[in-house]
Design a protein around this motif. Structure first.
Motif, mmCIF file in Angstrom:
data_model
loop_
_atom_site.group_PDB
_atom_site.id
_atom_site.type_symbol
_atom_site.label_atom_id
_atom_site.label_comp_id
_atom_site.label_asym_id
_atom_site.label_seq_id
_atom_site.Cartn_x
_atom_site.Cartn_y
_atom_site.Cartn_z
ATOM 1 N N SER A 136 -3.318 -5.725 -4.746
ATOM 2 C CA SER A 136 -1.936 -5.787 -5.074
ATOM 3 C C SER A 136 -1.424 -4.632 -4.397
ATOM 4 O O SER A 136 -1.898 -3.607 -3.888
ATOM 5 C CB SER A 136 -1.998 -5.132 -6.597
ATOM 6 N N TYR A 137 -0.011 -4.632 -4.648
ATOM 7 C CA TYR A 137 0.969 -3.649 -3.965
ATOM 8 C C TYR A 137 0.379 -2.190 -4.387
ATOM 9 O O TYR A 137 0.328 -1.405 -3.438
ATOM 10 C CB TYR A 137 2.476 -3.893 -4.347
ATOM 11 N N HIS A 138 0.399 -1.890 -5.445
ATOM 12 C CA HIS A 138 -0.115 -0.673 -6.111
ATOM 13 C C HIS A 138 -1.481 -0.057 -5.618
ATOM 14 O O HIS A 138 -1.601 0.899 -4.894
ATOM 15 C CB HIS A 138 -0.313 -0.539 -7.581
ATOM 16 N N THR A 192 4.326 11.493 7.345
ATOM 17 C CA THR A 192 5.105 10.166 6.476
ATOM 18 C C THR A 192 4.647 8.928 7.117
ATOM 19 O O THR A 192 4.198 8.659 8.067
ATOM 20 C CB THR A 192 6.763 10.503 6.600
ATOM 21 N N ARG A 193 5.269 7.750 6.377
ATOM 22 C CA ARG A 193 5.118 6.614 6.771
ATOM 23 C C ARG A 193 6.342 5.529 6.625
ATOM 24 O O ARG A 193 7.028 5.966 5.682
ATOM 25 C CB ARG A 193 3.789 5.890 6.241
ATOM 26 N N PHE A 194 6.650 4.790 7.162
ATOM 27 C CA PHE A 194 7.527 3.619 7.023
ATOM 28 C C PHE A 194 6.514 2.460 6.810
ATOM 29 O O PHE A 194 5.831 1.944 7.772
ATOM 30 C CB PHE A 194 8.427 3.487 8.066
ATOM 31 N N ALA A 195 6.855 1.347 5.515
ATOM 32 C CA ALA A 195 5.894 0.381 5.375
ATOM 33 C C ALA A 195 6.735 -0.966 5.338
ATOM 34 O O ALA A 195 6.777 -1.158 3.970
ATOM 35 C CB ALA A 195 5.000 0.877 4.232
ATOM 36 N N PRO A 196 7.208 -1.462 6.155
ATOM 37 C CA PRO A 196 7.974 -2.783 6.114
ATOM 38 C C PRO A 196 6.921 -3.895 5.390
ATOM 39 O O PRO A 196 5.975 -3.733 6.062
ATOM 40 C CB PRO A 196 8.993 -3.050 7.299
ATOM 41 N N SER A 197 7.617 -4.788 4.987
ATOM 42 C CA SER A 197 6.773 -6.024 4.641
ATOM 43 C C SER A 197 7.504 -7.063 5.725
ATOM 44 O O SER A 197 8.575 -7.383 5.583
ATOM 45 C CB SER A 197 7.071 -6.564 3.291
ATOM 46 N N PRO A 198 6.597 -7.751 6.434
ATOM 47 C CA PRO A 198 7.113 -8.638 7.510
ATOM 48 C C PRO A 198 7.588 -9.832 6.627
ATOM 49 O O PRO A 198 7.142 -11.160 7.275
ATOM 50 C CB PRO A 198 6.085 -8.813 8.668
ATOM 51 N N THR A 214 8.191 8.983 1.446
ATOM 52 C CA THR A 214 9.746 8.699 1.171
ATOM 53 C C THR A 214 9.690 7.172 1.084
ATOM 54 O O THR A 214 9.096 6.225 2.044
ATOM 55 C CB THR A 214 10.484 9.238 2.379
ATOM 56 N N ARG A 215 10.627 6.848 0.282
ATOM 57 C CA ARG A 215 11.178 5.304 0.185
ATOM 58 C C ARG A 215 12.373 5.040 -0.806
ATOM 59 O O ARG A 215 12.674 6.351 -1.532
ATOM 60 C CB ARG A 215 10.024 4.535 -0.199
ATOM 61 N N GLY A 216 13.052 4.103 -0.805
ATOM 62 C CA GLY A 216 14.175 3.955 -1.630
ATOM 63 C C GLY A 216 13.848 4.065 -3.233
ATOM 64 O O GLY A 216 12.665 3.986 -3.609
ATOM 65 N N ILE A 253 2.057 -1.975 8.070
ATOM 66 C CA ILE A 253 2.720 -3.296 7.750
ATOM 67 C C ILE A 253 2.048 -3.874 6.525
ATOM 68 O O ILE A 253 0.931 -3.984 6.322
ATOM 69 C CB ILE A 253 2.329 -4.166 8.967
ATOM 70 N N ASP A 254 3.091 -3.972 5.474
ATOM 71 C CA ASP A 254 2.632 -4.287 4.315
ATOM 72 C C ASP A 254 2.619 -6.082 4.013
ATOM 73 O O ASP A 254 3.455 -6.479 3.646
ATOM 74 C CB ASP A 254 3.661 -3.801 3.170
ATOM 75 N N ASP A 255 1.604 -6.584 4.632
ATOM 76 C CA ASP A 255 1.579 -7.996 4.744
ATOM 77 C C ASP A 255 0.270 -8.527 3.690
ATOM 78 O O ASP A 255 -0.156 -9.460 4.226
ATOM 79 C CB ASP A 255 1.223 -8.141 6.234
#
Ligand code: GLU
Length: 272
Positions: free
Chosen positions: A183-185, A6-12, A201-203, A42-44
């Motif tokens: 792009s994000y997609h 899995t991953r967690f991908a926050p934007s800083p 997994t994400r919101g 890191i979604d930067d």
């Protein structure tokens, strides 16, 4: 049980808050708390809004929560060549087209779709003129072309069940922004594939975006991961938390001496 990867991908773009803590915790549990099955990305991509100091404090927060990862964090900003390579492929396949329209023109066309389409709104001459003047193009999915392919009409979410996948609802989505070149997609699909993610997994706020990403997986001939969206942490008024909502920032709880367990429990109690 074999753990998912899995991953967690926050934007800083700000401090992590309780909602992020919950999301990161869900991904970490699905990876069986195993750093070799958990990726930090890191979604930067949006360089105008991202800052290194937020990236560092997000990493500190995640470590404080007890999460860790074996591989170096994946930085989207370092992967522009990879995104371009996929765009070249989609262009060669005739599945995307350049769009030189302004935002105002796009809105006008979308509010009267029977008159023209985004793809055909400009004559060849107008198109050339804009390109010559140095106007940069966004790249959009060509749903008319894509419809000729045999594609699924639904997708499955592990929590929310079967969901529709409709090209008509989707429209000619931008998959490379003119200011960024990706792009994000597009980035999410390639990143998830390259980092061998088996479960996203994400919101649930991102559930509406998932059909576009599944479509891109198909068009790029990439295996599709499992998806499990989760309900969101909300404040007393039912609003989901925002990064500017400092009172719920993990840093605040950390600084006032709360424990990670307290923060995780609190985030779980606010899920609605
Ligand atoms: N970077 C996105 C966000 O912070 C998450 C992307 C994803 O999980 O696909 O909302």
């Amino acid at each position: 049980m074999t753990p998912y990867r899995t991953r967690f991908a926050p934007s800083p773009t700000g401090e992590l808050h309780l909602g992020h803590a919950y999301s990161a915790w869900v991904a970490w549990q699905a990876a069986c708390c195993d750093p070799s099955h958990f990726v930090l990305r890191i979604d930067d991509l949006d360089f105008t809004r991202c800052h290194d100091h937020f990236r560092q404090s997000q990493i500190d927060d995640l470590h404080w929560l007890g999460l860790s990862w074996d591989a170096a964090p994946l930085l989207q900003s370092a992967r522009m060549d990879r995104y371009q390579q996929a765009l070249d492929y989609l262009q060669d396949e005739g599945l995307i087209y350049p769009c030189y329209l302004t935002r105002r023109e796009v809105n006008a066309i979308l509010s009267a779709p029977q008159e023209t389409s985004l793809k055909d709104a400009l004559s060849d001459k107008e198109l050339n003129d804009r390109a010559q003047k140095g106007t940069k193009a966004a790249w959009r999915l060509d749903t008319t072309q894509i419809k000729q392919r045999s594609l699924p009409t639904s997708w499955h979410d592990m929590g929310y069940g079967t969901q529709p996948l409709s090209l008509d609802t989707m429209g000619d989505v931008v998959i490379a922004r003119r200011d960024i070149g990706a792009s994000y997609h597009l980035s999410v699909v390639l990143d998830d594939f390259d980092s061998e993610i088996t479960l996203v997994t994400r919101g649930a706020d991102l559930m509406a975006e998932t059909p576009v990403q599944i479509l891109l997986h198909h068009l790029l001939d990439l295996p599709i991961p499992h998806y499990a969206h989760h309900a969101l942490v909300r404040d007393d008024t039912g609003k989901r938390l925002a990064k500017r909502d400092d009172a719920r920032a993990l840093k605040t709880y950390r600084d006032q001496g709360d424990s990670p367990e307290y923060v995780i429990n609190l985030s779980q109690s606010l899920i609605k």
